[in-house]
Every structure is written in C-alpha cells, then in structure tokens.
Design an enzyme around this catalytic site. Structure first.
Site, mmCIF file in Angstrom:
data_model
loop_
_atom_site.group_PDB
_atom_site.id
_atom_site.type_symbol
_atom_site.label_atom_id
_atom_site.label_comp_id
_atom_site.label_asym_id
_atom_site.label_seq_id
_atom_site.Cartn_x
_atom_site.Cartn_y
_atom_site.Cartn_z
ATOM 1 N N ASP A 1 109.839 -0.130 51.834
ATOM 2 C CA ASP A 1 109.290 -0.703 51.344
ATOM 3 C C ASP A 1 108.521 -0.867 51.028
ATOM 4 O O ASP A 1 107.485 -1.133 49.763
ATOM 5 C CB ASP A 1 108.983 -2.722 52.592
ATOM 6 C CG ASP A 1 110.208 -3.081 53.031
ATOM 7 O OD1 ASP A 1 111.793 -1.970 52.061
ATOM 8 O OD2 ASP A 1 110.055 -3.162 53.902
ATOM 9 N N GLY B 1 111.461 -8.226 51.102
ATOM 10 C CA GLY B 1 110.380 -8.958 49.553
ATOM 11 C C GLY B 1 109.067 -9.213 49.938
ATOM 12 O O GLY B 1 108.038 -8.110 49.118
ATOM 13 N N GLY C 1 103.570 -1.191 63.532
ATOM 14 C CA GLY C 1 103.663 -2.534 62.354
ATOM 15 C C GLY C 1 103.995 -2.348 61.211
ATOM 16 O O GLY C 1 104.495 -1.195 60.611
ATOM 17 N N GLY D 1 111.833 12.882 52.184
ATOM 18 C CA GLY D 1 111.030 12.965 50.385
ATOM 19 C C GLY D 1 111.680 11.927 50.344
ATOM 20 O O GLY D 1 112.410 11.276 50.602
ATOM 21 N N THR E 1 108.030 15.756 50.411
ATOM 22 C CA THR E 1 107.484 14.898 50.852
ATOM 23 C C THR E 1 106.194 16.054 51.466
ATOM 24 O O THR E 1 107.078 16.937 52.603
ATOM 25 C CB THR E 1 107.589 13.669 50.756
ATOM 26 O OG1 THR E 1 106.026 12.789 51.176
ATOM 27 C CG2 THR E 1 107.679 13.999 52.262
ATOM 28 N N ASP F 1 105.830 5.373 63.534
ATOM 29 C CA ASP F 1 106.958 3.589 63.308
ATOM 30 C C ASP F 1 106.901 3.663 61.882
ATOM 31 O O ASP F 1 106.281 3.831 60.949
ATOM 32 C CB ASP F 1 105.552 2.437 63.361
ATOM 33 C CG ASP F 1 106.867 1.017 63.332
ATOM 34 O OD1 ASP F 1 107.914 1.304 63.184
ATOM 35 O OD2 ASP F 1 106.390 -0.260 64.110
ATOM 36 N N GLY G 1 113.865 9.790 53.289
ATOM 37 C CA GLY G 1 112.948 9.657 55.496
ATOM 38 C C GLY G 1 112.173 11.165 55.235
ATOM 39 O O GLY G 1 110.884 11.170 53.889
ATOM 40 N N MET H 1 109.977 -12.660 56.414
ATOM 41 C CA MET H 1 110.990 -12.549 58.113
ATOM 42 C C MET H 1 109.278 -12.890 58.778
ATOM 43 O O MET H 1 108.495 -12.408 58.306
ATOM 44 C CB MET H 1 111.146 -11.619 58.395
ATOM 45 C CG MET H 1 112.289 -10.765 57.228
ATOM 46 S SD MET H 1 114.137 -12.314 57.561
ATOM 47 C CE MET H 1 115.519 -11.760 56.117
HETATM 48 O O1 RIB Z 1 112.341 -2.695 56.038
HETATM 49 C C1 RIB Z 1 111.351 -3.225 56.890
HETATM 50 C C2 RIB Z 1 111.751 -4.961 56.354
HETATM 51 O O2 RIB Z 1 112.862 -5.302 57.291
HETATM 52 C C3 RIB Z 1 110.738 -5.291 58.003
HETATM 53 O O3 RIB Z 1 109.973 -5.336 58.005
HETATM 54 C C4 RIB Z 1 112.199 -6.762 58.104
HETATM 55 O O4 RIB Z 1 111.634 -7.926 58.420
HETATM 56 C C5 RIB Z 1 113.490 -6.237 57.577
HETATM 57 O O5 RIB Z 1 113.055 -7.839 56.750
#
Ligand code: RIB
Length: 297
Positions: free
Chosen positions: A244, A53, A281, A215, A231, A238, A212, A23
C-alpha cells in the site's frame, strides 16, 4: 477544458482520490506464523489504522499529495467496523484476515454523490476491500472523466470481471495476486513477466507486479518486454502494508510528476515502501516527505 473548471468555486478539488476501505488493524507479533489448529505465544500486540484504501491515501498524503478518501464514515447497526487481525513473524512476514464489515456498505449511489470529486482528480486509486461492483463503478467514473486510474486488485479474486482491466491505466499487484488472477505461479522475474503478459492480454495498459524484497517488474502495451526494477536490500521488521505504501507513492508520482517514466516512479515507490518495512505498524510506518532523501522529489 477540465471538469474542475465547471465546478462551483467552493468545491474542493483533490489530486489523489482513493475509493476504498478503512480497517482497524489488530497486529500480533509472533516468532513464526501459526499452523492450522495451532496456538502460539506472541510477544507484542498493537492496534492501528489500516485498510488498503486508507493506507494508500495516507502514504500519498505524507508525500505531499492533496488526497481524499471516498468512504462515508458513520454509525450503523448493520455491520461491524472493518477489522484486520494480522500476524507478523520475526522475519517481518505477515498473514492477514480481513472482515470488511461496514466497508461493504459503500454503494454506487454514494459514488454518484462523490462523482465530481472523482472526476476532478488527477489520479484515482481503487482496491478490492469494498464491493467489487462499487470499485468498478469508481474506476468507470474516473476513466470516463479522463482521470488516470490505478487498480490494486487486493485481495485478489480469481474470477475478476474483465471490465476491471479495461478501466485501469496502471494495474498494480503482488506475486500472490498475479498468480490468483492468471493461474501462473510467480516465483521469479521471468514468471512475473509471463503473468504480466497475461494481464496485458486482458486489456490493461500497464502492469506492475511487486516482488517484495526483490523489487518489481513493469510491462506496458508499448513496452511488452518485462522490465525488472531491483530495489535496495533492507532489514524488514514488519512488511504489513508495504504494497500500500508502494501504491500510495505511485499515485503521488502520477499526480505530481506526470511526465516521469513509469519505471522511475516504480523505482522511487519501491524506495519509499522499503522505508515502511523497517518499522512496526501499517500507517504508523509510512514515511513523511521530510524524512526521505530529497532526490526522491
Ligand atoms: O495491506 C495491508 C492492509 O490489509 C492492512 O492494513 C489491513 O487492514 C488490510 O486491509
């Protein structure tokens, strides 16, 4: 004999293979998240690479994993590029809308073409930002080939096909996703344990629920008692993509430290994700191996 031993010698083998989304993140920083119908001023805007992903793949790669994404990038008139308008408040919390666009064009035939790469991986990672049926096909190809699978059911759907649980080695979700999938409100370690039990009942072998800043909670078929992994406390600016970062780090550990306890992998993945929340970011905030304490490796 492993599948990779049957491949032509020029076939590239990747250790962590992600089947998922890319994305463009459109991130607005605001004092607080807007209410329905409200317009508020933001104080900063940035555009960055995102998609769950791609984020997970990048974090695994930054830790040193030989990683690949199955995503067939091309031009089409049929859909827009996947975009994610994101709002981040002064506490670092976020609200995200995704318009998956071209990510929804990836189909099962594409996966068949990538089946050797998937089947030769050490770990395959999937989420729900492409069509669920395609995600399930990817998990099945991997599972049939004996490849370890991590499934991050995000964004969660309440009526998830029960087959997802059976094709998954490590089912990794956050509190909100666990609640949507089980109907159990997750607001504490104890309630995370209840939701984790419900997910194990559905057929997956191990469950990690991330909490979050608190932990994570880990449970598995052979250790059904919820194990809480706290944790370190950090100042979050941010939190976008922290989950991910966790999943990408987990994939790295599963691929390169297969004898490490899942609990220890989860602890280290949390440490890595907690670095990511300390700068702005999504992928831009993910640490490289050289920036991390060497005891994590
Ligand atoms: O988990 C965060 C992500 O969720 C962002 O990067 C956004 O693109 C969505 O996919």
């Amino acid at each position: 004999m492993s599948l990779s031993e049957h491949l032509p010698s020029d076939t590239v083998v990747y250790d962590v293979v992600v089947v998922g989304s890319c994305m463009t993140d459109l991130v607005s920083y605001t004092p607080r998240l807007p209410k329905a119908g409200e317009t508020i001023h933001g104080h900063k805007f940035l555009i960055g690479f995102g998609g769950k992903g791609a984020n997970q793949c990048i974090q695994a790669a930054r830790l040193g994993a030989k990683s690949a994404m199955v995503d067939y990038v091309g031009q089409t008139d049929e859909a827009s590029t996947g975009v994610a308008p994101i709002t981040v408040n002064d506490e670092g919390q976020n609200a995200i809308v995704i318009v998956a666009g071209a990510n929804l064009l990836l189909n099962s035939e594409d996966l068949e073409q990538a089946s050797k790469v998937i089947g030769c991986a050490k770990v395959v990672v999937c989420q729900l930002e492409i069509r669920p049926a395609v995600t399930l096909t990817a998990l099945k190809i991997a599972h049939k080939a004996g490849v370890k699978t991590i499934f991050n059911p995000a964004p969660a759907i309440a009526d998830l096909d029960p087959e997802f649980y059976k094709e998954t080695d490590v089912f990794c979700c956050n509190e909100t996703e666990a609640e949507i999938l089980t109907g159990i409100e997750v607001c504490s370690v104890a309630s995370a344990g209840k939701a984790g039990s419900a997910l194990l009942e559905k057929g997956c072998r191990s469950v990690i629920i991330t909490l979050g800043a608190e932990g994570s909670v880990l449970m598995s078929l052979d250790k059904r008692t919820p194990h809480y992994i706290p944790t370190k406390k950090v100042k979050a600016v941010d939190t976008t993509g922290a989950g991910d970062s966790f999943v990408g780090a987990l994939a790295f550990y599963m691929a390169y430290y297969p004898c490490m306890e899942l609990e220890e992998m989860s602890r280290r993945a949390c440490d890595i994700a907690s670095v990511s929340v300390q700068s702005q970011g999504t992928q831009a905030s993910y640490p490289y191996r050289a920036q991390l304490p060497q005891e994590l490796f």
